[in-house]
Design an enzyme around this catalytic site. Structure first.
Site, PDB file in Angstrom:
ATOM      1  N   SER A 210       1.490  -9.892  -0.852  1.00 22.55           N
ATOM      2  CA  SER A 210       1.166  -8.460  -0.749  1.00 22.55           C
ATOM      3  C   SER A 210       1.571  -7.821   0.571  1.00 22.55           C
ATOM      4  O   SER A 210       1.795  -6.621   0.637  1.00 22.55           O
ATOM      5  CB  SER A 210      -0.321  -8.249  -0.993  1.00 22.55           C
ATOM      6  OG  SER A 210      -1.097  -9.055  -0.131  1.00 22.55           O
TER       7      SER A 210
ATOM      8  N   GLU B 156      -9.320   7.258   3.368  1.00 20.24           N
ATOM      9  CA  GLU B 156     -10.234   6.338   4.033  1.00 20.24           C
ATOM     10  C   GLU B 156      -9.436   5.110   4.448  1.00 20.24           C
ATOM     11  O   GLU B 156      -8.372   4.840   3.884  1.00 20.24           O
ATOM     12  CB  GLU B 156     -11.355   5.912   3.081  1.00 20.24           C
ATOM     13  CG  GLU B 156     -11.019   4.728   2.159  1.00 20.24           C
ATOM     14  CD  GLU B 156      -9.901   5.015   1.155  1.00 20.24           C
ATOM     15  OE1 GLU B 156      -9.645   6.196   0.873  1.00 20.24           O
ATOM     16  OE2 GLU B 156      -9.286   4.045   0.657  1.00 20.24           O
TER      17      GLU B 156
ATOM     18  N   LYS C  58       0.805  -1.218   0.000  1.00 20.34           N
ATOM     19  CA  LYS C  58       0.000   0.000   0.000  1.00 20.34           C
ATOM     20  C   LYS C  58       0.844   1.276   0.000  1.00 20.34           C
ATOM     21  O   LYS C  58       0.409   2.313  -0.493  1.00 20.34           O
ATOM     22  CB  LYS C  58      -0.950  -0.008   1.195  1.00 20.34           C
ATOM     23  CG  LYS C  58      -2.091  -1.009   0.998  1.00 20.34           C
ATOM     24  CD  LYS C  58      -3.266  -0.666   1.866  1.00 20.34           C
ATOM     25  CE  LYS C  58      -4.472  -1.504   1.492  1.00 20.34           C
ATOM     26  NZ  LYS C  58      -4.309  -2.934   1.897  1.00 20.34           N
TER      27      LYS C  58
HETATM   28  C1  LIG Z   1      -5.136  -3.910   1.639  1.00 25.49           C
HETATM   29  C2  LIG Z   1      -4.450  -5.183   1.383  1.00 25.49           C
HETATM   30  C3  LIG Z   1      -4.858  -6.037   0.334  1.00 25.49           C
HETATM   31  C4  LIG Z   1      -6.059  -5.775  -0.520  1.00 25.49           C
HETATM   32  O1  LIG Z   1      -6.020  -4.614  -1.271  1.00 25.49           O
HETATM   33  P1  LIG Z   1      -5.794  -4.637  -2.845  1.00 25.49           P
HETATM   34  O2  LIG Z   1      -6.113  -3.246  -3.242  1.00 25.49           O
HETATM   35  O3  LIG Z   1      -6.730  -5.646  -3.424  1.00 25.49           O
HETATM   36  O4  LIG Z   1      -4.390  -4.995  -3.078  1.00 25.49           O
HETATM   37  C5  LIG Z   1      -4.116  -7.199   0.106  1.00 25.49           C
HETATM   38  N1  LIG Z   1      -3.067  -7.514   0.867  1.00 25.49           N
HETATM   39  C6  LIG Z   1      -2.654  -6.728   1.886  1.00 25.49           C
HETATM   40  C7  LIG Z   1      -1.477  -7.153   2.690  1.00 25.49           C
HETATM   41  C8  LIG Z   1      -3.327  -5.546   2.176  1.00 25.49           C
HETATM   42  O5  LIG Z   1      -2.919  -4.776   3.187  1.00 25.49           O
END
Ligand SMILES: *Cc1c(COP(=O)(O)O)cnc(C)c1O
Length: 419
Positions: free
Chosen positions: A396, A130, A108
């Site tokens: 992610s 948000e 993010k």
């Molecule tokens: C917020 C988040 C997501 C989901 O958000 P996307 O916009 O779909 O990437 C996925 N993995 C992690 C670790 C997150 O913090």
């Protein structure tokens, strides 16, 4: 568009346009999806932002500063790690793109930092954002502190209670956290409130949206900022593994980490691409957060895309063990990638995703976010069906933030002293 599936000729045309880089078009559309379905009051703010994106995103000075901050503050490039023990267990060659190693613990920050720099160029004096689970709020607060911009984060009252540690992190990072008690008191209402604040003074306020959703130009802007993930991973896997992967796979909430990883691979015909949504407890209404798997098209937060809604178009409650995937909509580019057949989307449930958290911990010494574990669960399934293939998994984020959930699930089920 009706609920009917587009015919083969239409899908083939979209695919061809996709390969030619035609999306988004001048109206911010991805085939039938996307666009800008906002009230009159929000149009000037979006137009101002669109002009700003055109002016600054490709600017050499802007890019120099962005890349410099990514390198020296975010910690990019993030590693690409071979996963030898998962590879052995799954009968595949598994590689992990390690966004868990990025500053604040997930992908993010790539978006938050890029948009905060853009806001500065546009002369904004304050940022609003948000947050649902709090991860985007933390990334925004950190980026704003770094750049000396005041930051206000809107968060549903219900989420503030569920995600108390992240509220503390945001406050330590200097942000003002505003509790949203309207609507469903979660992410959806928080987005509405942030937009209301933005539109009151769009010249001096910048709205830092956290995923590849919303009205044009947000899905495009977020994709461009997150594509660093896929560009790095594509170069790294060629260098470290000697070629492209057979599969690229990522979890999909709003879809920002997934579109960032997928985008640079879309034109690689030999590469299969899979997005994994939150399958929750199952296929029933309210049991999941998987609009591409179980939803229907409609408008949410200014964009036409796939949505969890009932027969009357009412947005449905969603459920996922993973707070970061718990959103009833999905970015419009994913809706197109699905409609034209370039990307396959499926859902992974709560239980198999939690099992994937444990497997990744035990085999690779990496505690993944529960969101990311949905991608691992999908990868494991694909590996079993396609033995011996090279798989690139988008990891992610890290799972430290999930310890409360994990202690109530995985750890609670383990016999005392067994682990
Ligand atoms: C917020 C988040 C997501 C989901 O958000 P996307 O916009 O779909 O990437 C996925 N993995 C992690 C670790 C997150 O913090």
């Amino acid at each position: 568009m009706s609920d009917d599936k587009p015919d083969a000729a239409t899908r083939a045309r979209w695919l061809e346009q996709l390969r030619a880089g035609a999306f988004p078009d001048a109206q911010g559309r991805y085939g039938p999806f996307g666009g800008r379905y906002v009230p009159e009051t929000l149009v000037p703010a979006h137009e101002r932002l669109e002009q700003g994106v055109k002016r600054w995103l490709g600017d050499a000075d802007f890019q120099r500063e962005y890349q410099q901050q990514l390198r020296t503050w975010v910690g990019r490039p993030t590693a690409l790690s071979h996963a030898p023990r998962l590879s052995q267990r799954w009968g595949a060659d598994v590689w992990l793109k390690r966004e868990d190693l990025a500053h604040t613990g997930a992908h993010k920050i790539n978006n938050a930092l890029g948009q905060a720099l853009l806001a500065q160029r546009l002369g904004a004096q304050r940022i609003v954002a948000e947050t649902g689970a709090g991860q985007h709020g933390v990334a925004s607060a950190a980026a704003c502190a770094r750049l000396g911009l005041p930051c206000t984060v809107y968060m549903g009252a219900v989420d503030m209670e569920r995600q108390a540690p992240n509220v503390g992190r945001m406050r330590l990072l200097g942000a003002t956290v505003v509790s949203v008690t309207s609507g469903d008191q979660t992410l959806r209402a928080a987005i509405d409130e942030a937009m209301r604040d933005w539109v009151a003074d769009p010249e001096h306020t910048y709205y830092l949206l956290g995923s590849a959703v919303g009205a044009h130009p947000y899905p495009y802007l977020v994709r461009e900022l997150q594509s660093i993930i896929g560009r790095e991973a594509r170069a790294q896997i060629q260098q470290q593994a000697g070629g492209l992967p057979d599969l690229v796979i990522a979890c999909v909430g709003g879809g920002s980490n997934a579109i960032g990883l997928f985008h640079p691979f879309v034109n690689d015909a030999s590469v299969a691409i899979v997005g994994v949504e939150a399958g929750g407890r199952g296929a029933g209404l309210g049991d999941n957060a998987a609009p591409l798997s179980f939803g229907r098209p409609g408008v949410l937060h200014g964009s036409y895309s796939m949505l969890m809604q009932d027969g009357d178009g009412q947005i449905q409650e969603t459920h996922s063990v993973s707070a970061g995937l718990d959103y009833p909509g999905v970015g419009p580019e994913h809706a197109l990638l699905q409609a034209c057949g370039r990307v396959h989307y499926e859902a992974a449930g709560d239980d198999e995703s939690l099992a994937a958290v444990r497997e990744c911990c035990e085999c690779e010494g990496i505690l993944p976010a529960i969101e990311s574990a949905h991608a691992l669960a999908g990868a494991r399934r694909w590996a079993k069906a396609h033995p011996g293939k090279r798989i690139l998994v988008g990891l992610s984020g890290r799972g430290d933030k999930d310890m409360l959930t994990l202690s109530q699930t995985l750890l609670a089920n383990a016999p005392a002293g067994a682990r």
